[in-house]
Write an enzyme that holds these catalytic residues in place. Structure first.
Site, PDB file in Angstrom:
ATOM      1  N   ARG A 152     -29.973   0.740  -1.261  1.00 12.50           N
ATOM      2  CA  ARG A 152     -28.819   0.250  -2.042  1.00 12.50           C
ATOM      3  C   ARG A 152     -28.003   1.391  -2.660  1.00 12.50           C
ATOM      4  NH1 ARG A 152     -32.439  -4.087  -3.860  1.00 12.50           N
ATOM      5  NH2 ARG A 152     -32.103  -5.768  -2.365  1.00 12.50           N
ATOM      6  N   LYS A 171     -14.066   6.687   0.533  1.00 10.59           N
ATOM      7  CA  LYS A 171     -13.994   5.726   1.642  1.00 10.59           C
ATOM      8  C   LYS A 171     -14.994   6.166   2.704  1.00 10.59           C
ATOM      9  CE  LYS A 171      -9.369   3.741   1.454  1.00 10.59           C
ATOM     10  NZ  LYS A 171      -8.042   3.637   2.108  1.00 10.59           N
ATOM     11  N   GLU A 218      -1.607  15.693   6.910  1.00  7.90           N
ATOM     12  CA  GLU A 218      -2.053  15.007   5.690  1.00  7.90           C
ATOM     13  C   GLU A 218      -1.651  15.811   4.444  1.00  7.90           C
ATOM     14  OE1 GLU A 218      -3.420  11.968   5.598  1.00  7.90           O
ATOM     15  OE2 GLU A 218      -4.346  11.652   7.566  1.00  7.90           O
ATOM     16  N   ARG A 266      -3.208   3.596  -4.435  1.00 10.46           N
ATOM     17  CA  ARG A 266      -3.930   4.210  -3.309  1.00 10.46           C
ATOM     18  C   ARG A 266      -3.301   3.833  -1.971  1.00 10.46           C
ATOM     19  NH1 ARG A 266     -10.346   5.596  -2.795  1.00 10.46           N
ATOM     20  NH2 ARG A 266     -10.109   6.725  -0.841  1.00 10.46           N
ATOM     21  N   ASN A 322      -1.523   5.574   2.588  1.00 10.68           N
ATOM     22  CA  ASN A 322      -1.407   5.081   3.968  1.00 10.68           C
ATOM     23  C   ASN A 322      -0.021   5.346   4.556  1.00 10.68           C
ATOM     24  OD1 ASN A 322      -4.040   4.093   3.921  1.00 10.68           O
ATOM     25  ND2 ASN A 322      -3.384   2.190   2.929  1.00 10.68           N
ATOM     26  N   HIS A 345      -1.086   4.215  13.342  1.00 13.21           N
ATOM     27  CA  HIS A 345      -2.212   3.453  13.898  1.00 13.21           C
ATOM     28  C   HIS A 345      -1.796   2.780  15.215  1.00 13.21           C
ATOM     29  CE1 HIS A 345      -5.808   0.918  13.873  1.00 13.21           C
ATOM     30  NE2 HIS A 345      -5.005  -0.051  14.280  1.00 13.21           N
ATOM     31  N   HIS A 383      -5.414  11.914  15.239  1.00 11.90           N
ATOM     32  CA  HIS A 383      -5.077  11.075  14.080  1.00 11.90           C
ATOM     33  C   HIS A 383      -3.963  11.716  13.227  1.00 11.90           C
ATOM     34  CE1 HIS A 383      -5.444   8.391  10.687  1.00 11.90           C
ATOM     35  NE2 HIS A 383      -5.667   9.410   9.894  1.00 11.90           N
TER      36      HIS A 383
HETATM   37  N1  GLY Z   1      -7.245   8.179   3.554  1.00  7.92           N
HETATM   38  C1  GLY Z   1      -6.696   7.219   2.686  1.00  7.92           C
HETATM   39  C2  GLY Z   1      -7.510   6.984   1.465  1.00  7.92           C
HETATM   40  O1  GLY Z   1      -8.465   7.685   1.239  1.00  7.92           O
HETATM   41  O2  GLY Z   1      -7.218   6.073   0.715  1.00  7.92           O
END
Ligand code: GLY
Length: 369
Positions: free
Chosen positions: A121, A143, A185, A242, A246, A253, A267
């Site tokens: 967990r 993420k 990025e 957040r 994107n 995408h 990417h």
């Molecule tokens: N790569 C986008 C984020 O971490 O929200």
């Protein structure tokens, strides 16, 4: 060296950015390393190129490494590898209070992070990102995911690392194309919310891509600080902030899906082209001055990143690309949020976008030139 705090309430963590951090990893990570044997999940290339430095510094701090090697590339983010990795972690006796190290790019970070999220967990993990994309994006913010037959990153969890060490000397061994893809990025942080940073990149982008130490460190640290601020405001992408990360990803995408998530379009390259398309679409809708879209196109092109979708040689039409967008995991109640621009440095989220209009716009872009 720069140290940036990701200020999550009650559980802040640090991101260190600098050269030679792998050689100091044993010392910096000491507070998190309780046992003699440290599990390290490593991309095969990261281990081959930089593993000795990491092993040396952990050994100096009195540890031994147990390695779990992961082949480079998205197919490694599979159920099968997740099962093997979690079985391996259990066989080593990893407990909730222990930390596993993720050593490599986004693939290793996502896989290790997700394994850590679900092992007993949740156990701890530390990110040691070795690619530019991982250093400025995927290693920060929690993420984590694997892929499923239905798409990329569809099985995952939010699980924050306890520490991130971004050693920019690792970038020297990256293939130039991958470095440029990661740079997309970096550009993204300027485009979405920081016009001054975009100006700085316009002036110093060459030095960053040459890996001039000071310029590269400044670009990575600034990007991490931008991401850290957004993640601290909206950890789980529920408050709007957040979602701005994107930018370029919805168009991107669709292009990645159309090119089969292959080497045809990395990417980061898809994100770069996606940002140009988001800018042009914003201009078409009257939100953004045309000149700003032209400027982003020039900057993208100058960085050696793709800026024209017509150059990809796709055989689909705009509707085909929009069809891919419908499978985007950001679909929400039948609509897809788009990140558009009012200016360089001023992005916003909107659901007021007709997909048929996007398809017409993409038809024009596919035929341009
Ligand atoms: N790569 C986008 C984020 O971490 O929200």
């Amino acid at each position: 060296m720069a140290v940036i705090s990701v200020a999550l309430e009650g559980r802040p963590y640090e991101v260190h950015v600098g050269t030679g951090l792998l050689d100091k990893a044993g010392v910096i990570a000491t507070p998190f390393l309780r046992k003699k044997v440290i599990p390290v999940v490593a991309d095969v290339n990261a281990r081959r190129l930089h593993g000795d430095r990491l092993a040396g510094s952990l050994m100096k701090a009195g540890h031994e490494i147990a390695w779990f090697e992961v082949p480079s590339g998205e197919p490694s983010k599979s159920w099968d590898n997740l099962r093997k990795l979690t079985d391996w972690m259990l066989s080593l006796g990893v407990e909730r209070g222990d930390h596993v190290l993720a050593f490599g790019g986004g693939v290793v970070g996502d896989l290790t992070g997700f394994a850590s999220a679900i092992l007993k967990r949740g156990c701890g993990f530390i990110q040691l990102p070795t690619t530019l994309l991982a250093q400025v994006d995927s290693s920060v913010g929690g993420k984590t995911a694997i892929n499923s037959a239905a798409g990329k990153n569809l099985i995952g969890a939010f699980h924050q690392p306890s520490l991130v060490l971004a050693d920019i000397s690792c970038l020297e061994t990256l293939p130039p194309r991958e470095l440029r893809a990661g740079y997309a990025e970096v550009l993204k942080y300027g485009v979405l919310g920081d016009a001054q940073f975009f100006d700085w990149l316009d002036e110093h982008g060459d030095a960053v891509l040459r890996l001039d130490v000071q310029a590269a460190q400044q670009a990575v640290a600034h990007s991490v600080a931008a991401k850290a601020a957004i993640v601290a405001r909206d950890e789980k992408e529920t408050a709007g902030a957040r979602a701005l990360l994107n930018l370029g990803h919805t168009f991107g995408h669709a292009l990645e899906a159309e090119t089969g998530f292959s080497d045809r379009l990395l990417h980061g390259e898809a994100v770069a082209l996606g940002m140009v398309l988001a800018a042009r679409y914003s201009a078409r809708r009257g939100f953004l001055p045309n000149e700003a879209a032209h400027r982003l196109t020039r900057t993208t092109d100058k960085a050696g990143l793709p800026a024209e979708v017509s150059a990809l040689g796709l055989t689909c039409d705009g509707e085909g690309l929009v069809e891919h967008m419908l499978h985007d995991k950001k679909m929400d109640g039948g609509t897809l949020p788009f990140i558009l621009l009012r200016d360089i440095g001023n992005a916003f989220v909107t659901k007021d976008v007709e997909l048929s209009d996007v398809a017409r716009f993409l038809d024009e872009q596919l035929q341009a030139h």
